[in-house]
Design an enzyme around this catalytic site. Structure first.
Site, PDB file in Angstrom:
ATOM      1  N   TYR A  33       0.896  -1.458   0.006  1.00 21.71           N
ATOM      2  CA  TYR A  33      -0.274  -0.465  -0.294  1.00 21.71           C
ATOM      3  C   TYR A  33       0.888   1.364   0.357  1.00 21.71           C
ATOM      4  CZ  TYR A  33       1.086   1.302   4.821  1.00 21.71           C
ATOM      5  OH  TYR A  33       1.718   1.001   6.110  1.00 21.71           O
ATOM      6  N   ARG A  52       8.323   4.319  -4.408  1.00 18.15           N
ATOM      7  CA  ARG A  52       7.992   3.124  -3.924  1.00 18.15           C
ATOM      8  C   ARG A  52       7.527   2.063  -3.592  1.00 18.15           C
ATOM      9  NH1 ARG A  52       7.259   4.826   2.271  1.00 18.15           N
ATOM     10  NH2 ARG A  52       5.506   5.065   1.371  1.00 18.15           N
ATOM     11  N   ARG A 101      -7.567 -21.004  -1.452  1.00 20.62           N
ATOM     12  CA  ARG A 101      -7.090 -20.407  -0.934  1.00 20.62           C
ATOM     13  C   ARG A 101      -5.545 -21.676  -0.584  1.00 20.62           C
ATOM     14  NH1 ARG A 101      -5.400 -21.992   4.557  1.00 20.62           N
ATOM     15  NH2 ARG A 101      -3.887 -20.168   5.277  1.00 20.62           N
ATOM     16  N   LYS A 150       6.332  -1.336   1.795  1.00 20.91           N
ATOM     17  CA  LYS A 150       5.301  -1.306   2.573  1.00 20.91           C
ATOM     18  C   LYS A 150       3.897  -2.190   2.444  1.00 20.91           C
ATOM     19  CE  LYS A 150       2.778   3.010   2.865  1.00 20.91           C
ATOM     20  NZ  LYS A 150       3.611   3.596   4.100  1.00 20.91           N
ATOM     21  N   GLU A 182      12.296   2.169  13.894  1.00 19.18           N
ATOM     22  CA  GLU A 182      11.262   3.284  13.327  1.00 19.18           C
ATOM     23  C   GLU A 182      10.291   3.505  14.474  1.00 19.18           C
ATOM     24  OE1 GLU A 182       9.972   2.407   9.199  1.00 19.18           O
ATOM     25  OE2 GLU A 182      10.187   0.345   9.651  1.00 19.18           O
ATOM     26  N   LEU A 206      11.232   1.015   6.925  1.00 21.78           N
ATOM     27  CA  LEU A 206      11.012   1.871   5.641  1.00 21.78           C
ATOM     28  C   LEU A 206      12.034   3.155   5.353  1.00 21.78           C
ATOM     29  CD1 LEU A 206       8.114   0.753   3.484  1.00 21.78           C
ATOM     30  CD2 LEU A 206       7.024   3.311   5.276  1.00 21.78           C
TER      31      LEU A 206
END
Length: 286
Positions: A33, A52, A101, A150, A182, A206
């Site tokens: 995301y 990114r 799945r 991310k 972070e 990140l």
């Protein structure tokens, strides 16, 4: 007003937006995301977020769903349809729903799922917290090893924010091998004398888009920047501290684990960097 959202090529009222129960983002957290801020109806650092996004998709072997120009057009269309002056656009791309799945990845050519929605945040750049600073606690960093991607794997950062809330503070910094990695949703910095210190890039953190811009602005303003790991104890003895993210820009930190930094007010370095970042971002917004 009902929000308009984007799902796989369609603009829909939010109550009509649906994805498959077999989507791997839902079943496996198999997706990435980005969050792009909007100020004055314009996008902040879109190019950095798009770049990114492409890197994250590549690292997970998820097909890039569209070119950046098409993605930009969707962002702009959602800003217009939802009349967003200040706020954010959330973008999520998952590996899609190729079938039942299964732990094994489907073929790379599988159609990804693409979802975007807006969040209105009036006065985003005038946050009261920027004038008072925020308080944080430290928590162990027990996330997976590829934090440079991310992904939508945000359970532990969410738990970290709840730990902070339970402690009566605003956020948390994560610590691994005695060093700060972070924040729960942001990059972390301290200021010692005239030097800004923040952790070097690697798989442990990140690669923040706001981080890159702020460090560039700091160097242009003749501020010294040192990219290295630092400990919580070092942070407690710092003159200032702050965080950066797409939604908070530059946010001063005034307390760490109950210890007040400086005089307990936002310091001059963080305050100045916030001013520069917002000014320059408005000027370059798309």
């Amino acid at each position: 007003m009902t929000r308009t959202v984007y799902v796989n090529g369609d603009y829909l009222p939010e109550h009509e937006a649906k994805v498959s129960v077999f989507d791997r983002g839902f079943l496996m957290a198999d997706g990435v995301y980005e969050v792009t801020s909007v100020l004055g109806g314009k996008l902040i650092d879109f190019e950095g977020h798009a770049k990114r996004l492409e890197r994250s998709l590549h690292e997970l072997q998820i097909r890039k769903p569209m070119e950046d120009a098409a993605l930009l057009e969707i962002h702009r269309e959602l800003v217009a349809r939802n009349e967003i002056e200040d706020g954010m656009i959330y973008l999520q791309v998952t590996r899609g729903a190729p079938g039942d799945r299964d732990f094994a990845f489907p073929p790379a050519e599988t159609e990804p799922t693409v979802v975007l929605f807006t969040q209105a945040k009036p006065g985003l750049a005038e946050s009261p917290a920027a004038k008072t600073g925020i308080r944080i606690i430290s928590i162990p960093d027990i996330r997976w090893g590829r934090r440079d991607i991310k992904t939508v794997q945000l359970l532990y950062p969410s738990m970290g924010k709840m730990m902070a809330k339970a402690a009566g503070v605003d956020d948390a910094w994560m610590v691994e091998d005695d060093h700060v990695t972070e924040g729960t949703s942001n990059n972390a910095y301290i200021v010692k004398g005239n030097t800004i210190v923040t952790r070097h890039l690697g798989t442990e953190i990140l690669h923040g888009i706001t981080r890159a811009a702020v460090l560039r602005f700091a160097q242009e303003a003749q501020m010294k920047v040192e990219e290295r790991a630092f400990t919580i104890e070092e942070a407690k003895q710092a003159d200032e501290a702050f965080i950066t993210s797409a939604s908070t820009f530059v946010m001063p930190v005034v307390e760490i684990d109950g210890m007040t930094l400086g005089d307990g007010a936002p310091g001059p370095v963080a305050s100045r960097l916030r001013e520069i970042y917002i000014e320059e971002s408005r000027r370059a917004a798309l």
